[in-house]
Enzyme design. Sequence first.
Site, PDB file in Angstrom:
ATOM      1  N   ASP A 107       0.832  -1.200   0.000  1.00 14.31           N
ATOM      2  CA  ASP A 107       0.000   0.000   0.000  1.00 14.31           C
ATOM      3  C   ASP A 107       0.873   1.260   0.000  1.00 14.31           C
ATOM      4  OD1 ASP A 107      -2.613   1.366   2.185  1.00 14.31           O
ATOM      5  OD2 ASP A 107      -2.322   1.471   0.003  1.00 14.31           O
TER       6      ASP A 107
ATOM      7  N   LYS B 252       2.663   3.584  -5.722  1.00 13.92           N
ATOM      8  CA  LYS B 252       2.125   2.531  -6.611  1.00 13.92           C
ATOM      9  C   LYS B 252       3.162   2.031  -7.614  1.00 13.92           C
ATOM     10  CE  LYS B 252      -1.086   3.399  -3.953  1.00 13.92           C
ATOM     11  NZ  LYS B 252      -1.013   2.637  -2.677  1.00 13.92           N
TER      12      LYS B 252
ATOM     13  N   ASP C  82      -3.319  -3.010  -2.385  1.00 10.69           N
ATOM     14  CA  ASP C  82      -4.383  -1.997  -2.395  1.00 10.69           C
ATOM     15  C   ASP C  82      -4.277  -1.150  -3.675  1.00 10.69           C
ATOM     16  OD1 ASP C  82      -5.297   0.919  -0.396  1.00 10.69           O
ATOM     17  OD2 ASP C  82      -6.536  -0.502  -1.511  1.00 10.69           O
ATOM     18  N   ASN C  83      -5.378  -0.520  -4.067  1.00  4.58           N
ATOM     19  CA  ASN C  83      -5.381   0.497  -5.135  1.00  4.58           C
ATOM     20  C   ASN C  83      -5.020   0.013  -6.519  1.00  4.58           C
ATOM     21  OD1 ASN C  83      -3.757   2.088  -2.532  1.00  4.58           O
ATOM     22  ND2 ASN C  83      -5.839   2.684  -3.144  1.00  4.58           N
TER      23      ASN C  83
ATOM     24  N   GLU D 266     -11.417   4.215  -0.762  1.00  6.57           N
ATOM     25  CA  GLU D 266     -11.808   4.506   0.624  1.00  6.57           C
ATOM     26  C   GLU D 266     -12.658   5.779   0.722  1.00  6.57           C
ATOM     27  OE1 GLU D 266      -8.701   3.761  -0.308  1.00  6.57           O
ATOM     28  OE2 GLU D 266      -7.268   5.266   0.288  1.00  6.57           O
TER      29      GLU D 266
HETATM   30  N1  CL4 Z   1       9.434   2.666  -0.866  1.00  2.00           N
HETATM   31  C1  CL4 Z   1       8.840   2.998   0.279  1.00  2.00           C
HETATM   32  N2  CL4 Z   1       9.323   2.532   1.454  1.00  2.00           N
HETATM   33  C2  CL4 Z   1       8.706   2.855   2.604  1.00  2.00           C
HETATM   34  N3  CL4 Z   1       7.606   3.642   2.698  1.00  2.00           N
HETATM   35  C3  CL4 Z   1       7.122   4.129   1.545  1.00  2.00           C
HETATM   36  C4  CL4 Z   1       7.688   3.826   0.304  1.00  2.00           C
HETATM   37  N4  CL4 Z   1       6.972   4.437  -0.663  1.00  2.00           N
HETATM   38  C5  CL4 Z   1       5.980   5.120  -0.035  1.00  2.00           C
HETATM   39  N5  CL4 Z   1       6.080   4.931   1.308  1.00  2.00           N
HETATM   40  C6  CL4 Z   1       5.138   5.455   2.309  1.00  2.00           C
HETATM   41  O1  CL4 Z   1       3.907   4.787   2.069  1.00  2.00           O
HETATM   42  C7  CL4 Z   1       2.838   5.731   2.048  1.00  2.00           C
HETATM   43  C8  CL4 Z   1       2.424   5.955   0.637  1.00  2.00           C
HETATM   44  C9  CL4 Z   1       1.249   5.575   0.198  1.00  2.00           C
HETATM   45  C10 CL4 Z   1       0.846   5.830  -1.232  1.00  2.00           C
HETATM   46  N6  CL4 Z   1      -0.576   5.636  -1.331  1.00  2.00           N
HETATM   47  C11 CL4 Z   1      -1.248   6.325  -2.230  1.00  2.00           C
HETATM   48  O2  CL4 Z   1      -0.696   7.091  -3.029  1.00  2.00           O
HETATM   49  C12 CL4 Z   1      -2.726   6.185  -2.246  1.00  2.00           C
HETATM   50  C13 CL4 Z   1      -3.469   7.148  -2.956  1.00  2.00           C
HETATM   51  C14 CL4 Z   1      -4.852   7.057  -2.967  1.00  2.00           C
HETATM   52  N7  CL4 Z   1      -5.573   8.055  -3.719  1.00  2.00           N
HETATM   53  O3  CL4 Z   1      -4.948   8.956  -4.295  1.00  2.00           O
HETATM   54  O4  CL4 Z   1      -6.838   7.950  -3.775  1.00  2.00           O
HETATM   55  C15 CL4 Z   1      -5.540   6.054  -2.291  1.00  2.00           C
HETATM   56  C16 CL4 Z   1      -4.788   5.101  -1.587  1.00  2.00           C
HETATM   57  O5  CL4 Z   1      -5.400   4.080  -0.904  1.00  2.00           O
HETATM   58  C17 CL4 Z   1      -3.388   5.156  -1.571  1.00  2.00           C
HETATM   59  O6  CL4 Z   1      -2.716   4.177  -0.879  1.00  2.00           O
HETATM   60  C18 CL4 Z   1       3.406   6.995   2.668  1.00  2.00           C
HETATM   61  O7  CL4 Z   1       3.293   6.925   4.070  1.00  2.00           O
HETATM   62  C19 CL4 Z   1       4.853   6.938   2.193  1.00  2.00           C
HETATM   63  O8  CL4 Z   1       5.721   7.684   3.012  1.00  2.00           O
HETATM   64 MG    MG Z   2      -3.995   2.536  -0.405  1.00  2.00          MG
END
Ligand code: CL4
Ligand code: MG
Length: 214
Positions: free
Chosen positions: A141, A144, A169-170, A199
């Site tokens: 999650d 993406k 997810d997503n 969500e």
């Molecule tokens: N390589 C990595 N290692 C560790 N942590 C990492 C990482 N890449 C991202 N993260 C962390 O994971 C989370 C990112 C989630 C992206 N979800 C999303 O972009 C997202 C967007 C929508 N939306 O736009 O509707 C809906 C959703 O359910 C979503 O999960 C943030 O807390 C980010 O800091």
């Molecule tokens: Mg998500």
Amino acid sequence: TRSTRPQRLLRAVQKKAIKGDPQSVISTIDYFCRHSEWAMNVGDEKGAILDSVVCEVSPSTALELGTYCGYSTVRIARLLPPGTKLITLEFNPDYAAVARQIIEYSGLQDKICLVEGASGDLIPKMQELFGIKTFDFVFLDHWKDRYLPDTKLLEECQLLRKGSILLADNVICPGTPDYLEYVRNSPRYESKYFKSHLEYTKVEDGLEKSVFLG
Ligand SMILES: Nc1ncnc2c1ncn2[C@@H]1O[C@H](/C=C/CNC(=O)c2cc([N+](=O)[O-])cc(O)c2O)[C@@H](O)[C@H]1O
Ligand SMILES: [Mg+2]
């Protein structure tokens, strides 16, 4: 300076949820996201699918990529059998700080290990850091465009075994086309789509459950 959305979400939990009660933390976050500010938690509708897969797998070892505020971390950990650990990876220190407090408020800190850092750096260290051989369950999650590279990395590091479950997810919104194409066409996976909604909205989204065939 103005507080961040995760900080306002945490404040709502500390104000309205019952300390030590994971379900009340989950319900408080869902209420906040539905009535105050939308946030990118897996949410209650997709969360129920997540719950059913976690209960079905009943994993001894579990990994979450992308903790954010810890909503799905609490959802997963509250269902894990005693003695099992959920490792969750988060590279944003501000999000990690909020997640730690939400996890602590839920009382599940003994079942969760939140590691700050990037999945690409940490996945290869899972054996040496935690003595993990393989993961029974992985919840994807995070960003993406990291789903596919991190899945390949899990394979390369031999962290998946015959029967390991990936739940993503997503896969529709925002969408993970390269990941979907891979798990749906690779002979090494048996994949299934669980149709749901983004969500707190009526927009279509869903979870993809993929079994690693070894
Ligand atoms: N390589 C990595 N290692 C560790 N942590 C990492 C990482 N890449 C991202 N993260 C962390 O994971 C989370 C990112 C989630 C992206 N979800 C999303 O972009 C997202 C967007 C929508 N939306 O736009 O509707 C809906 C959703 O359910 C979503 O999960 C943030 O807390 C980010 O800091
Ligand atoms: Mg998500």
